[in-house]
Design a protein around this motif. Structure first.
Motif, mmCIF file in Angstrom:
data_model
loop_
_atom_site.group_PDB
_atom_site.id
_atom_site.type_symbol
_atom_site.label_atom_id
_atom_site.label_comp_id
_atom_site.label_asym_id
_atom_site.label_seq_id
_atom_site.Cartn_x
_atom_site.Cartn_y
_atom_site.Cartn_z
ATOM 1 N N TYR A 123 -4.737 -2.708 8.925
ATOM 2 C CA TYR A 123 -6.296 -2.762 7.977
ATOM 3 C C TYR A 123 -5.938 -0.845 7.380
ATOM 4 O O TYR A 123 -5.962 -1.151 6.113
ATOM 5 C CB TYR A 123 -7.232 -2.760 9.200
ATOM 6 C CG TYR A 123 -8.485 -2.418 8.289
ATOM 7 C CD1 TYR A 123 -9.422 -3.722 7.356
ATOM 8 C CD2 TYR A 123 -9.008 -1.631 7.957
ATOM 9 C CE1 TYR A 123 -10.405 -3.374 7.033
ATOM 10 C CE2 TYR A 123 -10.400 -1.427 7.492
ATOM 11 C CZ TYR A 123 -11.005 -2.323 6.510
ATOM 12 O OH TYR A 123 -11.772 -2.164 5.788
ATOM 13 N N LEU A 124 -5.470 -0.298 8.171
ATOM 14 C CA LEU A 124 -5.439 1.210 7.341
ATOM 15 C C LEU A 124 -4.042 1.121 6.098
ATOM 16 O O LEU A 124 -4.642 1.142 5.044
ATOM 17 C CB LEU A 124 -5.463 2.264 8.262
ATOM 18 C CG LEU A 124 -6.684 2.294 9.164
ATOM 19 C CD1 LEU A 124 -6.118 3.367 10.244
ATOM 20 C CD2 LEU A 124 -8.107 2.281 8.527
ATOM 21 N N ARG A 125 -3.453 0.558 6.910
ATOM 22 C CA ARG A 125 -2.370 0.673 5.432
ATOM 23 C C ARG A 125 -2.352 -0.671 3.985
ATOM 24 O O ARG A 125 -2.665 -0.097 2.468
ATOM 25 C CB ARG A 125 -0.899 -0.472 5.905
ATOM 26 C CG ARG A 125 -0.511 0.541 7.151
ATOM 27 C CD ARG A 125 1.021 0.403 7.210
ATOM 28 N NE ARG A 125 1.159 -1.388 7.899
ATOM 29 C CZ ARG A 125 1.576 -1.135 8.826
ATOM 30 N NH1 ARG A 125 1.307 0.230 10.079
ATOM 31 N NH2 ARG A 125 1.270 -1.978 9.671
ATOM 32 N N ALA A 126 -3.624 -2.054 5.122
ATOM 33 C CA ALA A 126 -4.421 -2.349 3.679
ATOM 34 C C ALA A 126 -5.045 -1.840 2.730
ATOM 35 O O ALA A 126 -4.679 -2.067 1.328
ATOM 36 C CB ALA A 126 -5.233 -3.727 4.064
ATOM 37 N N LEU A 127 -6.035 -1.107 3.506
ATOM 38 C CA LEU A 127 -6.720 -0.034 2.889
ATOM 39 C C LEU A 127 -6.217 0.413 1.068
ATOM 40 O O LEU A 127 -6.102 1.150 1.151
ATOM 41 C CB LEU A 127 -7.450 0.491 3.713
ATOM 42 C CG LEU A 127 -8.980 0.937 3.461
ATOM 43 C CD1 LEU A 127 -10.134 -0.652 2.515
ATOM 44 C CD2 LEU A 127 -9.546 1.299 4.669
ATOM 45 N N PHE A 128 -5.124 1.560 1.804
ATOM 46 C CA PHE A 128 -4.397 1.704 1.237
ATOM 47 C C PHE A 128 -3.701 1.931 0.570
ATOM 48 O O PHE A 128 -4.063 1.784 -1.007
ATOM 49 C CB PHE A 128 -3.274 3.138 2.121
ATOM 50 C CG PHE A 128 -2.419 4.063 1.556
ATOM 51 C CD1 PHE A 128 -2.873 5.256 1.624
ATOM 52 C CD2 PHE A 128 -0.510 3.878 1.195
ATOM 53 C CE1 PHE A 128 -1.666 5.658 1.059
ATOM 54 C CE2 PHE A 128 -0.275 4.561 0.605
ATOM 55 C CZ PHE A 128 -0.915 5.614 0.081
ATOM 56 N N ASN A 129 -3.165 0.558 0.612
ATOM 57 C CA ASN A 129 -2.326 -0.091 -1.037
ATOM 58 C C ASN A 129 -3.245 -0.620 -1.986
ATOM 59 O O ASN A 129 -2.449 -0.644 -2.612
ATOM 60 C CB ASN A 129 -1.677 -1.439 -0.151
ATOM 61 C CG ASN A 129 -0.523 -0.983 0.763
ATOM 62 O OD1 ASN A 129 0.431 -0.045 0.504
ATOM 63 N ND2 ASN A 129 0.132 -2.214 1.556
ATOM 64 N N THR A 130 -3.868 -1.133 -1.298
ATOM 65 C CA THR A 130 -5.242 -1.343 -2.629
ATOM 66 C C THR A 130 -5.958 -0.668 -3.111
ATOM 67 O O THR A 130 -5.672 -0.404 -4.634
ATOM 68 C CB THR A 130 -6.581 -1.909 -1.186
ATOM 69 O OG1 THR A 130 -6.005 -3.132 -0.914
ATOM 70 C CG2 THR A 130 -7.649 -2.721 -2.491
ATOM 71 N N GLU A 131 -6.195 0.562 -2.094
ATOM 72 C CA GLU A 131 -6.982 2.148 -3.101
ATOM 73 C C GLU A 131 -5.681 2.377 -3.946
ATOM 74 O O GLU A 131 -6.481 3.259 -5.416
ATOM 75 C CB GLU A 131 -7.525 2.975 -1.962
ATOM 76 C CG GLU A 131 -8.892 2.439 -1.596
ATOM 77 C CD GLU A 131 -9.228 3.085 -0.417
ATOM 78 O OE1 GLU A 131 -8.647 4.126 0.090
ATOM 79 O OE2 GLU A 131 -10.510 2.852 0.037
ATOM 80 N N SER A 132 -4.195 2.855 -3.333
ATOM 81 C CA SER A 132 -3.279 3.292 -4.117
ATOM 82 C C SER A 132 -3.312 2.530 -5.738
ATOM 83 O O SER A 132 -3.574 2.709 -6.284
ATOM 84 C CB SER A 132 -2.642 3.033 -3.442
ATOM 85 O OG SER A 132 -2.759 3.411 -2.351
ATOM 86 N N THR A 133 -2.980 1.070 -5.961
ATOM 87 C CA THR A 133 -3.495 0.050 -6.898
ATOM 88 C C THR A 133 -3.813 -0.307 -7.786
ATOM 89 O O THR A 133 -3.566 0.135 -8.814
ATOM 90 C CB THR A 133 -2.887 -1.898 -6.312
ATOM 91 O OG1 THR A 133 -2.001 -1.209 -5.125
ATOM 92 C CG2 THR A 133 -2.750 -2.226 -7.280
ATOM 93 N N TRP A 134 -5.363 0.064 -6.521
ATOM 94 C CA TRP A 134 -6.808 0.646 -7.867
ATOM 95 C C TRP A 134 -6.484 1.699 -8.553
ATOM 96 O O TRP A 134 -7.463 1.614 -10.216
ATOM 97 C CB TRP A 134 -7.780 0.174 -6.815
ATOM 98 C CG TRP A 134 -9.236 0.479 -8.218
ATOM 99 C CD1 TRP A 134 -10.399 1.160 -7.698
ATOM 100 C CD2 TRP A 134 -9.482 -0.119 -8.491
ATOM 101 N NE1 TRP A 134 -11.808 0.868 -8.559
ATOM 102 C CE2 TRP A 134 -11.173 -0.382 -9.038
ATOM 103 C CE3 TRP A 134 -9.056 -1.545 -10.276
ATOM 104 C CZ2 TRP A 134 -11.706 -0.595 -10.198
ATOM 105 C CZ3 TRP A 134 -9.977 -2.508 -10.653
ATOM 106 C CH2 TRP A 134 -10.791 -1.935 -10.878
ATOM 107 N N ALA A 135 -6.662 2.668 -7.879
ATOM 108 C CA ALA A 135 -6.643 3.509 -8.652
ATOM 109 C C ALA A 135 -5.048 3.773 -9.146
ATOM 110 O O ALA A 135 -6.083 4.575 -11.072
ATOM 111 C CB ALA A 135 -5.827 4.991 -7.919
#
Lengths: 158, 149
Positions: free
Chosen positions: A137-149
């Motif tokens: 979950y934390l990796r998914a969150l990190f990937n999502t926020e990185s892509t969005w940023a």
């Protein structure tokens, strides 16, 4: 097994981005296996068209408030509703079009359509405290926020 | 005793990790053989009209599962579109059941499941995109797939 989202579970895109997290759920009866009836799918297409999307964009759906269990031999069993008043809270992580269709479940032997209350509120502070500490979950969150940023940065450069 | 003469119109070996696609006409049969017993065969179906892909008609895991009231695919399973239209039927199966829930891995989803070191590894979603492009299919057309074998 059951293909259902539970409290703390993310709703992921096909690319593993966290679109939403189920942060509260007093129903526990949901289904991600069966999709929609013909009537439900027609309404979902209408919702998609309103946002400039088309039939190719209507992907598999999740049915909230109607449960399905899977037996060891793979057979599906309809478990129905948890009763009136049940609610699901979804924390939205990136801007999304949320398309809801108030419709019968395709396996419901006795569908009775009733009203639905949809509420939205600001929950910015919830985004900073993950509700799930599972490494995936934390990796998914990190990937999502990185892509969005990154998407926002490249937008600013145009 | 009667024997049925099979007329093979195509026999191709697909390399490991490689994609393959072709138009299969109504009334033709497609046999997939796992040569070394190690393959997961990610499979999608799209309707065609003449030689053009019909973007509105494609395999639907949910349409298939809901119609047969079972998540496993085996002999007798009708592979359907979302509106229930039958696309193919499994007429013989040496395995017993096949998966249509887990989908295909992608370079984007692998890092969350297996760690960030996997981001550059081969992924089936890339195969679908590359092979789909030959038919004018894009990312919008890639849906939940079957994993045969």
């Amino acid at each position: 097994m059951a293909g259902i989202p539970r409290e703390g579970h993310p709703l992921l895109s096909d690319q593993g981005r966290v679109l939403a997290t189920v942060v509260a759920d007093s129903s526990g009866r949901h289904d991600a296996l069966c999709g929609m009836t013909d009537a439900g799918r027609a309404k979902m297409l209408l919702a998609a068209i309103k946002h400039g999307l088309g039939i190719r964009d209507v992907a598999p759906s999740v049915s909230l408030f109607k449960g399905v269990r899977v037996g060891d031999d793979g057979t599906l069993g309809f478990t129905g509703s948890a009763g009136p008043g049940a609610a699901v809270d979804l924390l939205i992580h990136v801007p999304v079009v949320a398309a809801l269709v108030n419709s019968a479940h395709p396996l419901d032997p006795d569908p009775a359509l009733t009203g639905l209350d949809v509420l939205a509120w600001r929950a910015t502070e919830q985004l900073t405290a993950p509700v799930n500490d599972d490494p995936e979950y934390l990796r998914a969150l990190f990937n999502t926020e990185s892509t969005w940023a990154a998407a926002q940065t490249s937008e600013a450069l145009k | 005793m009667t024997t049925t003469e099979l007329t093979i119109v195509s026999d191709e070996v697909v390399d490991a990790c490689a994609p393959w696609s072709a138009i299969v006409r109504a009334g033709q049969s497609l046999q997939i053989i796992d040569l070394h017993g190690n393959q997961a065969v990610d499979t999608l179906l799209y309707g065609v009209s003449g030689d053009q892909v019909d973007h509105t008609l494609r395999y639907s895991a949910q349409g298939t599962v809901a119609a047969q009231l079972n998540i496993f695919l085996s002999t007798g399973s009708v592979l359907r579109a979302a509106d229930g239209t039958p696309l193919m039927t499994i007429v013989a199966d040496d395995v017993g059941n096949h998966d249509t829930i887990a989908g295909a891995c992608s370079k984007e989803s692998n890092p969350l499941r297996y760690g960030h070191h996997t981001v550059h590894q081969h992924a089936c979603a890339e195969n679908f995109l590359a092979e789909g492009a030959k038919w004018g299919l894009g990312k919008r057309d890639i849906v939940s797939n079957i994993n045969f074998l």
